[in-house]
Structures are given as structure tokens and as C-alpha cells.
Design a protein around this motif. Structure first.
Motif, short mmCIF file in Angstrom:
data_model
loop_
_atom_site.label_atom_id
_atom_site.label_comp_id
_atom_site.label_asym_id
_atom_site.label_seq_id
_atom_site.Cartn_x
_atom_site.Cartn_y
_atom_site.Cartn_z
N ASN A 97 0.84 -1.21 0.00
CA ASN A 97 0.00 0.00 0.00
C ASN A 97 0.87 1.25 0.00
O ASN A 97 0.61 2.20 -0.74
N ARG A 98 1.93 1.24 0.82
CA ARG A 98 2.82 2.39 0.88
C ARG A 98 3.50 2.65 -0.47
O ARG A 98 3.77 3.79 -0.85
N ASN A 99 3.73 1.56 -1.22
CA ASN A 99 4.38 1.69 -2.53
C ASN A 99 3.37 1.78 -3.67
O ASN A 99 3.73 1.64 -4.84
N SER A 100 2.08 1.97 -3.32
CA SER A 100 1.00 2.14 -4.31
C SER A 100 0.76 0.91 -5.19
O SER A 100 0.19 1.02 -6.27
N ASP A 101 1.14 -0.27 -4.72
CA ASP A 101 0.81 -1.51 -5.45
C ASP A 101 -0.48 -2.05 -4.84
O ASP A 101 -0.48 -2.97 -4.02
N MET A 102 -1.61 -1.44 -5.25
CA MET A 102 -2.89 -1.73 -4.60
C MET A 102 -3.39 -3.14 -4.87
O MET A 102 -4.04 -3.75 -4.04
N LYS A 103 -3.06 -3.66 -6.06
CA LYS A 103 -3.52 -5.01 -6.41
C LYS A 103 -2.97 -6.03 -5.42
O LYS A 103 -3.72 -6.86 -4.88
N ARG A 104 -1.66 -5.96 -5.16
CA ARG A 104 -1.06 -6.90 -4.21
C ARG A 104 -1.51 -6.62 -2.78
O ARG A 104 -1.66 -7.52 -1.97
N SER A 105 -1.71 -5.34 -2.47
CA SER A 105 -2.16 -4.99 -1.13
C SER A 105 -3.53 -5.59 -0.84
O SER A 105 -3.76 -6.18 0.22
N PHE A 106 -4.47 -5.46 -1.80
CA PHE A 106 -5.79 -6.08 -1.64
C PHE A 106 -5.67 -7.60 -1.55
O PHE A 106 -6.37 -8.25 -0.78
N TYR A 107 -4.77 -8.16 -2.35
CA TYR A 107 -4.59 -9.62 -2.38
C TYR A 107 -4.23 -10.14 -0.99
O TYR A 107 -4.84 -11.11 -0.51
N TYR A 108 -3.25 -9.50 -0.35
CA TYR A 108 -2.81 -9.98 0.97
C TYR A 108 -3.83 -9.67 2.05
O TYR A 108 -3.98 -10.44 3.01
N THR A 109 -4.56 -8.59 1.93
CA THR A 109 -5.62 -8.29 2.90
C THR A 109 -6.72 -9.34 2.81
O THR A 109 -7.23 -9.82 3.83
N ASP A 110 -7.09 -9.70 1.58
CA ASP A 110 -8.15 -10.70 1.38
C ASP A 110 -7.74 -12.09 1.86
O ASP A 110 -8.58 -12.90 2.25
N LYS A 111 -6.43 -12.39 1.80
CA LYS A 111 -5.96 -13.71 2.22
C LYS A 111 -6.29 -14.00 3.69
O LYS A 111 -6.48 -15.15 4.07
N VAL A 112 -6.38 -12.96 4.50
CA VAL A 112 -6.70 -13.14 5.92
C VAL A 112 -8.04 -13.84 6.08
O VAL A 112 -8.18 -14.77 6.89
N GLU A 113 -9.04 -13.43 5.29
CA GLU A 113 -10.36 -14.05 5.38
C GLU A 113 -10.46 -15.32 4.54
O GLU A 113 -11.12 -16.27 4.94
N LYS A 114 -9.80 -15.30 3.37
CA LYS A 114 -9.88 -16.49 2.50
C LYS A 114 -9.29 -17.72 3.17
O LYS A 114 -9.73 -18.84 2.92
N GLU A 115 -8.28 -17.52 4.02
CA GLU A 115 -7.67 -18.66 4.72
C GLU A 115 -8.30 -18.87 6.10
O GLU A 115 -7.74 -19.58 6.94
N ASN A 116 -9.47 -18.25 6.32
CA ASN A 116 -10.24 -18.43 7.57
C ASN A 116 -9.40 -18.17 8.82
O ASN A 116 -9.45 -18.93 9.80
N LEU A 117 -8.66 -17.07 8.79
CA LEU A 117 -7.81 -16.73 9.94
C LEU A 117 -8.56 -15.90 10.99
O LEU A 117 -8.03 -15.64 12.05
N ILE A 118 -9.78 -15.46 10.65
CA ILE A 118 -10.59 -14.69 11.59
C ILE A 118 -11.68 -15.59 12.15
O ILE A 118 -12.51 -16.13 11.41
N ASN A 119 -11.69 -15.77 13.45
CA ASN A 119 -12.74 -16.54 14.13
C ASN A 119 -12.92 -16.00 15.54
O ASN A 119 -12.34 -14.96 15.90
#
Length: 503
Positions: A97-119
Motif C-alpha cells: 500500500n505504501r508503494n501504491s501496489d494496490m492489487k497486491r495490497s488487496f490480495y494480501y488483505t483478502d488472504k486473511v479471510e480467505k484462509e479463515n484466519l478470523i474466528n
């Protein structure tokens, strides 16, 4: 000569062999180093692994730091340290995000939920950082309403924790958004709260908090930001207090991020009180940091604009031309990035739609399993389907239906695409009650009515930007301001609202 030629060839072969052997050795050493470090990390507790993650440099972080975080994530997965894995993903997302690579930033943010890390067992810190990171991303996309919603969902819970670090961070983020939308008094209120709690964090009475370099440097940034908002409110005396404090704080910790922010606002302050050499000194420091470490448009554009303004005040034409060209280069290089941002959001929406469709199919399958519970399932399905349908109607652009005179309608469309001055006149002839209905709601300017006409004709954000020779960000901002002026509900799609205007 022949002997000399073969001699040279022999030397070249030897060099190539040496390089090849050295390369193999380096690869083996790298693998060995990774195995040793993995063994070392595997002996750590989850809290110790978190601390290692937090200690990784952020302001100057790049591929090496991301590679290191990835290796830590692998070890955390082996030990089932889910909170640590989630924090690792979020740290990588923040670096991108700091380097303005929003695609990868969204990708890693979404991985938190996609891998069911929030419970239910997830640490509050992880949930807080997830919302904060999403708020930062949506703010950068210009989706400030969505950005604020991410913070609103957490604010009461954060205040209940009485954790000074969390409280100052969330207020700092609120302040940044309110400052962007020109709500300066609200921004000042939140900056003051952030400043107060950042000092409590640094004092660390009772040793309640872990103090590391990254968090410590962040906490010092509240002083220059507070000075900046006082400058915006034309209160240089108040700004001076916090600028002097920020310059003193900068000497306490050697960190690029705090140096950039302090230099930027110090430059602005000295420019405002006409101390040109001091302003130039600080802004040059800021420029060098932006060029070497911060490739994001926000960082570079801000300092370029300040330097251009500084030299305009002194009448140095060569410098004005230089920084004007630099601004054009920044905007040009970020044009593709802006396109990528919108494409990323569109892709996310598409993934969510596909996910909903998949869930609907599963629901149909469940309905067919048992006749005994069929009525209950049908009731639930109809309830959720209607709710989902009504919610999404406001998200779908309803195509505009032209009147009988098809040729006149095509002419209006063509005038709009050409940005022709006659466009609004012909539009009002074709839709005589449109402007009248708008003015009943709010006293709009001619330029605003013209913009509304583009929306009524169902042109997308990208199309409006193309036809009116403006940026996508400018069109998004105009839509946001129009929502406020026309009191369009936040959950109502602006295209749907305009489609109902003449009905």
C-alpha cells in the motif's frame, strides 16, 4: 595471435566455471541459511514471532523485507500460529500500500479471510489491523464513505480496550480522512486525540506496551500532522509549537518516515512565515526521501507542489518550470496506477458476486434434500434473495431509456462525448424538466447540472473522465460532493437515484 586467442578463450571458460560454481555455492548457502533460520524461528512462541514481525523495518521496506515476512509466515503456519500469519499478511499488504501496489495490497488483505484466519478466538489486535488496513486502502481509492465505515465498526471497541496505541492509531486515520474531505475542525479534534494518546503510549507507564522502532516512530508523527492542520486553519503560532516539538523528536529516533513527515510540515511552516531558506532546506530533505524511498504519488506530489509554490513566491522561473514538469511526470506515471486501482475494486466486486451465486446454488441443493424442511428453507431463501436483490438494485447501473425521437437522443450522446458547449442546451430541450427538478432539491451551478446530465445518461466514471478531459479521481470526488449536496442516501446508487428523478 592464434595462441593468444585460445589463451583468452581459456580464461573466459575458467571465469564462467568459477561464476557457475560460485552461483551454485550461493544457492546452497541460501538454502542452508533458510533451513537454519526456519529451525531458529520454529523454536519461538507466537508472541515472540509477532515481535519479530513488528521489528522488521517498514519505512524502507522492499522485496527483501517481504521475502523475510513470507518465510516467517511459513513457520507460523507450521506451528498453527494463525494470528501471526494474519499479521504477516497485513504487514505485507501495508508495505505494498505504501508503494501504491494496490492489487497486491488487496490480495494480501483478502488472504486473511480467505484462509479463515478470523474466528471467535482471533486476537483483537488482528481484527483491528484488518479494519485499519482496509480503511487505508479505500481511502486511497477515494472511497471515503467505505473507509470511514471500516473505522466506525471498530471505534467503540477500540475505546473500550483503553489501549493507547490502538486509540491513537484509529483517531489518526479518522483525522486523515476528515482532512481530505476538508472537515478541518473534525480533523483537528481527532489529531489532538491521536497526539494525546501517542504520548501516553511513549510514556508507557507500568510498561503496558511493547515499544519497538516502527511503532515508536509512528507515534512521533502525530506532532507534525497536528502542526499541519493548524497551518491549514491559518494558525501559525499553534503550528510553531508542534513543529519545534517535531524537530526535537526527530533527533531522538533515526527513522526515514518521521524525517519525511517532519521535513514536509516544517517546510510548509517556514514557507508560511516567509523564511525561504529554512523552507527550502526542509523541503529538499523531503524531496530526496520521496525520490529514494517513497514512490507513491501522494508522497512525491505533495512535496513537488510545495516546492513549486515556494519558488513561485520567489519568482524563480527555472525552478518553477522544473517542478511543474516533475508534477506532470508524477501524474503521468500514476495514470496507469489509477486505472489499476479501479480495476482491482471491480475485480473484487466480481469475486463477491460469484461467491454469492455459488452460495445460492448450494442453498438450492440443500432445499432439495428434505421435503420435511422444504417450506422453512424456501422461506429463508426468499427472504435472503429479496434482501439481496433490493440491496443490489442500487449497485446496478439502470440503462437509460431514450424517448421516441431516437435521432435527437443520439445527437445528445454525441455532443456529450465531444464535450460540446451546446450539450446542456440540447439536453434541456430533450428533457425540459430535468434541470427544474434538480434545482428544487439544491441550488446547483451550471457545471454541476451538466455533470448530473452525464450521470443521467448513464455514462460511467471512466467515460465521464474521458469525455470531460479530467481524471477518474476528479470524477469520483465530484460524485461524492454531489451526493452531499443532493442528500443522496449512502446506500443508494447515484445512477439509480438519477434514473428515478423524472419518474
Amino acid at each position: 595471435m592464434i595462441r593468444m586467442y585460445f589463451s583468452q578463450c581459456g580464461d573466459s571458460v575458467v571465469l564462467i566455471l568459477h561464476f557457475y560454481i560460485d552461483n551454485i555455492m550461493m544457492k546452497k548457502l541460501t538454502v542452508l541459511f533458510f533451513l537454519i533460520s526456519s529451525f531458529f524461528y520454529s523454536q519461538q512462541t507466537e508472541q515472540e514471532m509477532k515481535n519479530i514481525l513488528f521489528d522488521i523495518e517498514f519505512s524502507t521496506a522492499g522485496p527483501k523485507e517481504i521475502e523475510k515476512i513470507d518465510s516467517l509466515i511459513k513457520v507460523c503456519k507450521q506451528n498453527s500460529y494463525n494470528d501471526c500469519v494474519a499479521l504477516g499478511y497485513l504487514k505485507i499488504a501495508n508495505i505494498y500500500n505504501r508503494n501504491s501496489d494496490m492489487k497486491r495490497s488487496f490480495y494480501y488483505t483478502d488472504k486473511v479471510e480467505k484462509e479463515n484466519l478470523i474466528n471467535s478466538d482471533t486476537d483483537f489486535e488482528v481484527i483491528f489491523y484488518l479494519h485499519l488496513q482496509r480503511s487505508l486502502l479505500y481511502q486511497k481509492l477515494g472511497e471515503r464513505v467505505t473507509s470511514l465505515k471500516q473505522l466506525d465498526e471498530m471505534y467503540d471497541k477500540v475505546m473500550q480496550t483503553n489501549n493507547a496505541y490502538f486509540i491513537y492509531l484509529i483517531n489518526w486515520q479518522y483525522a486523515g480522512i476528515y482532512n481530505e474531505i476538508n472537515k478541518k475542525e473534525l480533523a483537528l479534534k481527532h489529531y489532538k486525540t491521536a497526539y494525546k494518546y501517542s504520548k501516553i503510549y511513549r510514556e508507557n507507564k507500568g510498561e503496558l506496551y511493547r515499544i519497538d522502532k516502527n511503532r515508536l516512530s509512528n507515534s512521533y508523527k502525530t506532532s507534525p500532522y497536528l502542526a499541519g492542520i493548524y497551518l491549514d486553519l491559518n494558525k501559525p503560532d499553534s503550528a510553531k509549537i508542534y513543529i519545534e516539538e517535531a524537530i526535537q523528536n526527530e533527533k531522538k529516533i533515526d527513522e526515514i518516515g518521521i524525517r519525511y513527515i517532519t521535513s514536509y510540515y516544517a517546510g510548509r511552516y517556514f514557507k508560511s512565515i516567509k523564511q525561504i531558506p529554512e523552507a527550502q532546506h526542509h523541503l529538499w530533505i523531503c524531496k530526496n526521501i520521496a525520490n529514494n524511498y517513497y514512490k507513491s504519488e501522494n508522497y512525491q506530489k505533495s512535496v513537488a507542489m510545495e516546492l513549486k509554490s515556494l519558488y513561485e513566491s520567489t519568482g524563480q522561473k527555472d525552478s518553477i518550470a522544473y517542478y511543474s514538469n516533475w508534477l506532470l511526470e508524477i501524474e503521468s506515471s500514476n495514470k496507469n496506477q489509477n486505472q489499476l486501482l479501479n480495476d482491482t475494486v471491480d475485480k473484487q466486486n466480481e469475486l463477491e458476486t460469484n461467491k454469492i451465486k455459488k452460495e445460492t446454488k448450494n442453498l438450492f441443493f440443500i432445499l432439495s434434500v428434505s421435503v420435511a424442511v422444504c417450506i422453512l428453507f424456501i422461506f429463508l431463501f426468499l427472504y435472503y434473495y429479496r434482501k439481496h436483490k433490493s440491496k443490489n438494485l442500487d449497485k446496478i447501473d439502470i440503462p437509460h431509456q431514450p424517448s421516441v425521437d431516437e435521432s435527437a437522443f443520439k445527437e445528445i450522446i454525441q455532443l456529450a462525448k465531444e464535450n460540446n458547449p451546446e450539450f446542456l442546451t440540447r439536453f434541456n430541450e430533450y428533457y425540459p424538466h430535468f434541470s427544474e427538478e434538480l434545482l428544487k432539491i439544491s441550488p446547483l451551478k451550471i457545471s454541476e447540472i451538466r455533470f448530473c446530465a452525464y450521470i443521467y445518461l448513464n455514462f460511467s466514471t471512466k467515460e465521464i473522465a474521458e469525455y470531460t478531459f479530467t481524471s477518474v479521481r476528479t470524477v469520483q470526488t465530484k460524485k461524492y460532493n454531489l451526493r452531499k449536496k443532493m442528500n443522496i442516501p449512502g446506500d443508494m446508487d447515484i445512477y439509480v437515484w438519477f434514473s428515478k428523478l423524472l419518474k
